[in-house]
Design a protein around this motif. Structure first.
Motif, short mmCIF file in Angstrom:
data_model
loop_
_atom_site.label_atom_id
_atom_site.label_comp_id
_atom_site.label_asym_id
_atom_site.label_seq_id
_atom_site.Cartn_x
_atom_site.Cartn_y
_atom_site.Cartn_z
N LEU A 1 0.85 -1.20 0.00
CA LEU A 1 0.00 0.00 0.00
C LEU A 1 0.88 1.23 0.00
O LEU A 1 1.90 1.27 0.70
N THR A 2 0.49 2.20 -0.80
CA THR A 2 1.18 3.48 -0.66
C THR A 2 0.25 4.64 -0.98
O THR A 2 -0.76 4.47 -1.65
N LYS B 1 0.65 12.23 -1.83
CA LYS B 1 0.05 13.49 -1.41
C LYS B 1 -0.07 14.42 -2.61
O LYS B 1 0.92 14.66 -3.29
N ALA C 1 -3.69 10.91 -1.12
CA ALA C 1 -3.83 11.34 0.28
C ALA C 1 -4.32 12.78 0.34
O ALA C 1 -3.60 13.69 0.76
N ILE D 1 -2.54 2.98 6.62
CA ILE D 1 -1.75 1.76 6.44
C ILE D 1 -2.38 0.57 7.15
O ILE D 1 -2.55 -0.51 6.57
N VAL E 1 5.05 -1.24 2.70
CA VAL E 1 4.72 0.12 2.31
C VAL E 1 5.93 0.78 1.63
O VAL E 1 6.89 1.15 2.30
N VAL F 1 7.97 3.63 0.37
CA VAL F 1 8.00 5.08 0.62
C VAL F 1 9.43 5.59 0.42
O VAL F 1 10.38 4.82 0.36
N GLN G 1 10.00 9.17 4.76
CA GLN G 1 8.80 8.65 5.43
C GLN G 1 9.11 7.51 6.39
O GLN G 1 8.20 6.91 6.96
#
Ligand code: TRP
Length: 320
Positions: free
Chosen positions: A4-5, A8, A39, A132, A140, A142, A146
């Protein structure tokens, strides 16, 4: 394994995002169960212009879709379309030690720089943890920046599980330090905060202006040139690949090939390399209804999954 990611929507996606995040994320998701979302709630911590936010959300969605995200294979949604996330956010905030948030780099940096620190910015890591943990993600992907947020998500999950048993899944970050880093117009890392980016789907003219604004030395056309004297060759190499880059290196070193030629080549390779994607991007941006339909479809899938976790969480804490 479940990936999952979140992205923004606070700037136009640029070539640095493409090489550093979009391309590697899409490759990683191939053949794996994946969730990818915009996001938009996180963007509210800093963005207060509704017209801009709405445009950015469409822009980011159209970009990822144009570059190969298949919404039938990846659960692709807008964070704010899944209200369960905000509900989980509250519950998790009651399992988050204040000291944990107090130590968060992003909040400390904003505070030390004298920027506005609203409660949303302060509790940003809790909402991210809800993103998350809601989908029981195991991995994840990132950026390095992060890493701490992932540690906070793990801490919160651990604390929750300490009280209630193995309800939440502890996620692992995937931080790929080997991704290609494309230099920005001024030679530093390409980044919105340096204002040195080339947005992937800017107009041909705007991209040309940016590429031609790159500062070069005034070695005469006929003289040999050092390919590493500025960022142009590095850009070309990443965009065109090694074998074309070797040709260009030889031409620069031989003399008779100028920086202007290389600028033209860089512009050309951006336009050609992203031509098909650009057509898809332009189509989606001109047909927002298609993007809305994709969001609606993603929201249905994401909410079904979210409802299950939220149910478990509510049972565990005694709200059900
Ligand atoms: N904070 C991330 C960033 O700024 C975006 C984000 C929000 C995210 N929620 C997430 C990333 C969940 C991964 C997982 O890039």
């Amino acid at each position: 394994m479940r990936i999952l990611t979140g992205v923004k929507p606070t700037g136009r996606p640029h070539l640095g995002n493409y090489f550093g995040s979009i391309k590697p994320s899409l490759e990683l998701s191939k053949g794996r169960e994946s969730f990818l979302f915009i996001a938009d709630l996180h963007a509210l911590t800093t963005l207060k212009d509704g017209v801009v936010l709405r445009e950015m959300v469409y822009d980011v969605a159209a970009t990822w879709l144009a570059l190969g995200l298949n919404p039938d294979e990846i659960v692709f949604y807008r964070q704010s379309d899944v209200p369960e996330i905000s509900e989980l956010n509250w519950i998790l905030s009651c399992y988050t030690a204040q000291g944990l948030l107090e130590r968060a780099h992003a909040y400390k940096a904003a505070r030390d720089a004298g920027q506005e620190v609203n409660a949303g910015l302060y509790t940003y890591p809790v909402l991210m943890s809800a993103d998350i943990l809601m989908f029981r993600s195991t991995h994840v992907p990132v950026g390095q920046d992060q890493r701490q947020h992932l540690e906070i998500a793990r801490d919160i999950a651990q604390r929750f599980n300490h009280y209630h048993g193995e309800v939440l899944v502890l996620p692992d970050p995937i931080i790929n330090d080997n991704v290609a880093v494309i230099p920005g117009l001024d030679g530093r890392k390409m980044s919105k905060s340096y204002d040195n980016t080339i947005p992937i789907f800017d107009s041909a003219k705007a991209i040309k202006e940016k590429v031609f604004s790159i500062v070069t030395d005034s070695t005469p056309l006929e003289e040999p040139k050092n390919p590493d004297a500025n960022v142009l060759f590095k850009m070309y190499q990443l965009l065109a690949g090694e074998s074309d880059a070797a040709d260009v290196r030889a031409k620069l070193e031989a003399g008779g090939y100028g920086w202007g030629h290389l600028k033209k080549a860089v512009h050309g390779v951006i336009m050609d390399g992203f031509a098909d994607a650009r057509a898809r991007y332009d189509h989606l941006m001109a047909n927002r209804g298609e993007l809305d339909a994709i969001f609606a479809q993603g929201a249905v899938k994401a909410r079904a999954e979210a409802a299950r976790t939220l149910d478990d969480v509510k049972r565990a804490v005694g709200l059900l």
